[in-house]
Motif scaffolding. Structure first.
Motif, short mmCIF file in Angstrom:
data_model
loop_
_atom_site.label_atom_id
_atom_site.label_comp_id
_atom_site.label_asym_id
_atom_site.label_seq_id
_atom_site.Cartn_x
_atom_site.Cartn_y
_atom_site.Cartn_z
N THR A 165 -9.11 3.29 2.60
CA THR A 165 -9.64 2.19 3.41
C THR A 165 -9.18 2.38 4.85
OG1 THR A 165 -7.69 0.90 2.82
CG2 THR A 165 -9.69 0.57 1.49
N VAL A 166 -9.98 3.13 5.59
CA VAL A 166 -9.69 3.38 6.99
C VAL A 166 -10.84 2.85 7.80
CG1 VAL A 166 -8.26 5.39 6.61
CG2 VAL A 166 -10.71 5.65 6.72
N GLY A 167 -10.69 2.94 9.14
CA GLY A 167 -11.81 2.56 9.99
C GLY A 167 -12.88 3.60 9.86
N VAL A 168 -13.67 3.53 8.81
CA VAL A 168 -14.61 4.59 8.47
C VAL A 168 -15.99 4.30 9.03
CG1 VAL A 168 -15.78 5.71 6.55
CG2 VAL A 168 -13.36 5.19 6.38
N LEU A 187 -8.44 11.88 4.82
CA LEU A 187 -7.40 11.69 5.82
C LEU A 187 -6.90 10.26 5.79
CD1 LEU A 187 -9.08 13.57 8.82
CD2 LEU A 187 -7.31 14.44 7.27
N ALA A 188 -5.59 10.09 5.85
CA ALA A 188 -4.99 8.76 5.92
C ALA A 188 -5.05 8.26 7.36
CB ALA A 188 -3.55 8.81 5.44
N PRO A 189 -5.02 6.95 7.58
CA PRO A 189 -5.10 6.42 8.94
C PRO A 189 -4.06 6.99 9.88
CG PRO A 189 -5.36 4.66 7.33
CD PRO A 189 -5.00 5.88 6.55
N PRO A 202 -4.27 8.90 14.62
CA PRO A 202 -3.76 7.75 15.37
C PRO A 202 -4.66 7.39 16.55
CG PRO A 202 -2.44 9.72 15.80
CD PRO A 202 -3.36 10.05 14.66
N GLY A 203 -5.00 6.11 16.60
CA GLY A 203 -5.81 5.61 17.69
C GLY A 203 -7.26 6.01 17.64
N GLY A 204 -7.69 6.66 16.56
CA GLY A 204 -9.05 7.18 16.49
C GLY A 204 -9.85 6.58 15.35
N THR A 262 -10.32 11.38 17.91
CA THR A 262 -9.34 10.58 18.61
C THR A 262 -9.06 11.21 19.96
OG1 THR A 262 -7.17 9.48 18.39
CG2 THR A 262 -7.32 11.77 17.62
N THR A 263 -8.16 10.63 20.72
CA THR A 263 -7.79 11.18 22.02
C THR A 263 -6.30 11.50 22.03
OG1 THR A 263 -7.42 8.96 22.94
CG2 THR A 263 -9.62 9.92 23.22
#
Length: 450
Positions: A32-35, A139-141, A145-147, A171-172
């Motif tokens: 459950t990530v920002g998918v 991939l885990a959150p 990071p930040g992406g 991500t950046t």
């Protein structure tokens, strides 16, 4: 050191003991990530890019667009292939001061990871022979990071019931100083901290986990890297003939040494046009002229008009040049190849050269063990495609090798080791795209104190 590969005999396409770990990983419920739900369409690569440069044209699910804090915007499309994994298309760069995106690449992807063992017992083509694409990992959150982690529908998934993998991170990252310059007075320093767009996936092949990383810098540079991590294969500790390194207590177990020969395929389309030129530059240093104070260095340009198998040499470099686009100083836009460290493997004909430039042909997709049908006599590796054809639509194949002699520190898990290269803008913009406003008028010869 045992590769993440099964050490005995050719690797099966099915789920071997080493491969079974990947299948299990793919069957786990999606994290459950920002998918962003996107599988990536299998877009066919066109023979000619659009006539005019434009931002990548694809639906939102398959589009990556990032404006970095320094003002540069990168835009591209993506899709996912069963052998190559992640494919980036229509890669465009728009720094501050440019009215429209500047197309750089029509497509970019891995073209092979060739793994021969030092003892000659086996060699593997991980992309086309052992399920690299199917090995996409969740991939885990915390790994992005930040992406944003996008969901990818894996073609021909090892677990057909669970083909969707949360496996694409965008991500950046900060990269430190982009520049620093002391001004005319001691109280003025011009400095800028650089920012990158990072796009990456992790693919498991046997015991190895390959991190395929694409870094898009705010100054227009693109860095392509593959990192190998994971585990040393537990079955491959039998290198008793001097072709391995002792790991563990004493000198009983020897991990077999091997090579990782990674190939990338870059289909150029500078300024949205596939008709680009290729040039090679060589510099030669000679003794000082009579009465001179220092050695002299002369650089010569060679236009590469025919397909080329190129070898890196000291003070040699290549660039791909636009035939249609110029910067504001009326100089042709181009991208220069910046090689990374490489241990070139001479054991196979396709690994004997550092770079290949070939004329675009749709069937030519993988540097070795090419699965596409190129017809009778077409050949199955990139070296066979360099046959004297005139280059009008160049495709670059870059080969970077790493000779892996295992060490005690490779246990456990194995620290990541990277191999890769960059392409850097040469005359894409008239000035440094990150130039501060106070220096914007200092283009060309600037008199001291002016």
């Amino acid at each position: 050191m045992p590769v993440t590969h099964v050490p005995s005999g050719p690797r099966p396409r099915g789920i071997s003991r080493a491969r079974r770990r990947t299948a299990v990983g793919l069957s786990v419920a999606a994290l459950t990530v920002g998918v962003t739900s996107a599988a990536g369409p299998a877009v066919a690569e066109s023979k000619a890019a659009p006539a005019a440069a434009a931002a990548a044209d694809c639906s939102a699910a398959y589009k990556i667009e990032q404006t970095l804090s320094t003002g540069t915007t990168w835009t591209m499309c993506w899709h996912y292939e069963s052998e190559a994994g992640l494919v980036l298309e229509d890669v465009s760069y728009q720094p501050k001061g440019e009215a429209a995106p500047i197309r750089v690449l029509s497509s970019a992807k891995l073209a092979q990871i060739h793994v021969p063992y030092d003892d000659g017992s086996v060699e593997y083509d991980d992309l086309t022979g052992f399920g690299f694409g199917q090995g996409l990992m969740n991939l885990a959150p915390g790994e992005c990071p930040g992406g944003t982690i996008k969901s990818v529908k894996v073609p021909d998934a090892w677990d057909p019931e669970h083909p969707d993998v949360n496996g694409l991170c965008t991500t950046t990252r900060s990269r430190g100083h982009a520049y620093r310059m002391q001004g005319d007075t001691a109280n003025k320093v011009f400095q800028q901290q650089g920012k990158d767009l990072l796009v990456y996936t992790v693919n498991q092949v046997g015991w190895y986990e390959y991190m395929t990383e694409w870094r898009f810098q705010d100054d227009g540079t693109i860095n392509m890297n593959v990192g190998a991590t994971g585990s040393l294969a537990p079955d491959d500790y039998d290198a008793g003939d001097g072709r391995g390194w002792p790991l563990g207590k004493g000198a009983k177990d020897y991990a077999t040494s091997h090579s990782h020969n990674v190939f990338w395929r870059l289909n150029f389309g500078l300024d949205g046009n596939s008709k680009n030129n290729v040039e090679q530059y060589d510099s030669v240093v000679s003794p000082p002229a009579q009465g001179g104070q220092a050695p002299r260095n002369k650089t010569t340009r060679t236009k590469v008009t025919k397909e080329l198998a190129g070898d890196a040499k000291n003070m040699r470099w290549w660039r791909v040049v636009s035939t249609t686009g110029k910067n504001k100083d009326k100089h042709a836009r181009s991208y220069e190849f910046v090689p990374g460290a490489s241990a070139k493997y001479p054991g196979r004909s396709f690994t004997k050269h550092d770079i290949y430039f070939t004329q675009y042909k749709k069937c030519e997709q993988f540097a070795s063990n090419n699965l596409r049908n190129c017809g009778t006599g077409g050949g199955k590796s990139v070296d066979k495609w360099v046959n004297g054809q005139t280059i009008t639509h160049p495709v670059a194949w870059v080969n970077v090798g790493f000779h892996h002699i295992a060490r005690d520190e490779d246990q456990q898990p194995m620290p990541i080791h990277w191999q890769g290269f960059s392409i850097a803008p040469r005359d894409v913009t008239a000035m440094n795209p990150l130039t501060p406003p106070e220096l914007a008028d200092q283009n060309g010869h600037v008199e001291a104190g002016s």
